[in-house]
Scaffold this active site. Structure first.
Site, mmCIF file in Angstrom:
data_model
loop_
_atom_site.group_PDB
_atom_site.id
_atom_site.type_symbol
_atom_site.label_atom_id
_atom_site.label_comp_id
_atom_site.label_asym_id
_atom_site.label_seq_id
_atom_site.Cartn_x
_atom_site.Cartn_y
_atom_site.Cartn_z
ATOM 1 N N ASN A 253 71.868 60.379 19.271
ATOM 2 C CA ASN A 253 71.652 59.195 18.447
ATOM 3 C C ASN A 253 70.719 59.544 17.301
ATOM 4 O O ASN A 253 69.688 60.188 17.516
ATOM 5 C CB ASN A 253 71.036 58.075 19.300
ATOM 6 C CG ASN A 253 71.977 57.621 20.398
ATOM 7 O OD1 ASN A 253 73.175 57.456 20.170
ATOM 8 N ND2 ASN A 253 71.461 57.441 21.598
ATOM 9 N N GLY B 68 70.626 53.670 17.663
ATOM 10 C CA GLY B 68 69.800 53.318 18.819
ATOM 11 C C GLY B 68 68.832 54.404 19.252
ATOM 12 O O GLY B 68 68.386 54.420 20.401
ATOM 13 N N GLN B 69 68.472 55.317 18.332
ATOM 14 C CA GLN B 69 67.502 56.352 18.707
ATOM 15 C C GLN B 69 66.154 55.698 18.986
ATOM 16 O O GLN B 69 65.665 54.890 18.193
ATOM 17 C CB GLN B 69 67.356 57.391 17.578
ATOM 18 C CG GLN B 69 66.414 58.531 17.960
ATOM 19 C CD GLN B 69 66.348 59.650 16.903
ATOM 20 O OE1 GLN B 69 66.977 59.545 15.844
ATOM 21 N NE2 GLN B 69 65.589 60.681 17.206
ATOM 22 N N HIS C 59 67.352 64.990 20.612
ATOM 23 C CA HIS C 59 67.805 65.288 21.978
ATOM 24 C C HIS C 59 69.297 65.050 22.068
ATOM 25 O O HIS C 59 69.836 64.124 21.464
ATOM 26 C CB HIS C 59 67.050 64.454 23.013
ATOM 27 C CG HIS C 59 66.960 62.997 22.678
ATOM 28 N ND1 HIS C 59 66.092 62.501 21.728
ATOM 29 C CD2 HIS C 59 67.649 61.940 23.150
ATOM 30 C CE1 HIS C 59 66.243 61.202 21.635
ATOM 31 N NE2 HIS C 59 67.195 60.825 22.479
HETATM 32 P P1 AMP Z 1 67.592 57.739 22.521
HETATM 33 O O1 AMP Z 1 67.697 56.245 22.702
HETATM 34 O O2 AMP Z 1 68.878 58.402 22.143
HETATM 35 O O3 AMP Z 1 66.437 58.092 21.617
HETATM 36 O O4 AMP Z 1 67.269 58.305 23.962
HETATM 37 C C1 AMP Z 1 65.986 58.389 24.490
HETATM 38 C C2 AMP Z 1 66.147 58.625 25.963
HETATM 39 O O5 AMP Z 1 64.925 59.145 26.455
HETATM 40 C C3 AMP Z 1 66.452 57.376 26.772
HETATM 41 O O6 AMP Z 1 67.671 57.553 27.477
HETATM 42 C C4 AMP Z 1 65.247 57.242 27.697
HETATM 43 O O7 AMP Z 1 65.605 56.768 28.971
HETATM 44 C C5 AMP Z 1 64.733 58.663 27.746
HETATM 45 N N1 AMP Z 1 63.327 58.846 28.035
HETATM 46 C C6 AMP Z 1 62.276 58.219 27.452
HETATM 47 N N2 AMP Z 1 61.114 58.688 27.943
HETATM 48 C C7 AMP Z 1 61.443 59.642 28.844
HETATM 49 C C8 AMP Z 1 60.685 60.500 29.699
HETATM 50 N N3 AMP Z 1 59.355 60.482 29.731
HETATM 51 N N4 AMP Z 1 61.364 61.361 30.503
HETATM 52 C C9 AMP Z 1 62.714 61.397 30.496
HETATM 53 N N5 AMP Z 1 63.484 60.616 29.702
HETATM 54 C C10 AMP Z 1 62.854 59.740 28.907
#
Ligand code: AMP
Length: 113
Positions: free
Chosen positions: A86, A92-93, A99
């Site tokens: 994203n 929706g980032q 990542h």
């Molecule tokens: P995005 O919405 O594409 O930026 O994805 C961010 C992702 O990071 C989401 O799926 C969250 O559940 C995940 N996330 C946030 N904090 C952590 C964390 N400390 N450890 C593992 N995943 C996380």
């Protein structure tokens, strides 16, 4: 700069790490959206895909290759999986360290929400 994914990648915060090499770390998502949900990040802080440039082509490839290796290790490579990145608000980032999501273990729908 306080970046949660930098802190997981450098071991300052414990993540459920399933993959690591010199440039890439893969760890399980805290809020999984599928039976297998792994995030692959560059160790180097890059906020969004927009900040990548030509010099990062190998790194970008390594993120995808790492996801493929973990999918194979998890036994989901043949049944299939989804890779998603994203970028910024409309996508929706929520965490501003690039990542690649690897989602597997269930049938995915298309188009995505
Ligand atoms: P995005 O919405 O594409 O930026 O994805 C961010 C992702 O990071 C989401 O799926 C969250 O559940 C995940 N996330 C946030 N904090 C952590 C964390 N400390 N450890 C593992 N995943 C996380």
């Amino acid at each position: 700069m306080d970046c949660i994914f930098c802190r997981i990648a450098n071991g300052e915060i414990k993540g459920d790490v399933v993959y690591q090499d010199d440039e890439v770390v893969g760890f399980r998502d805290l809020n999984p959206q599928a039976p297998h949900h792994v995030l692959f990040v560059p160790r180097r802080h890059v906020a969004t895909v927009n900040e990548f440039d030509d010099a990062d082509a190998t790194l970008i490839g390594k993120l995808v290759l790492a996801a493929g290796k973990v999918a194979a290790d998890l036994g989901v490579a043949d049944e299939g999986y989804r890779l998603v990145t994203n970028c910024n608000g409309n996508a929706g980032q929520t965490v501003f360290h690039v990542h690649l999501h690897m989602l597997a273990g269930r049938v995915m729908r298309w188009p995505p929400g």
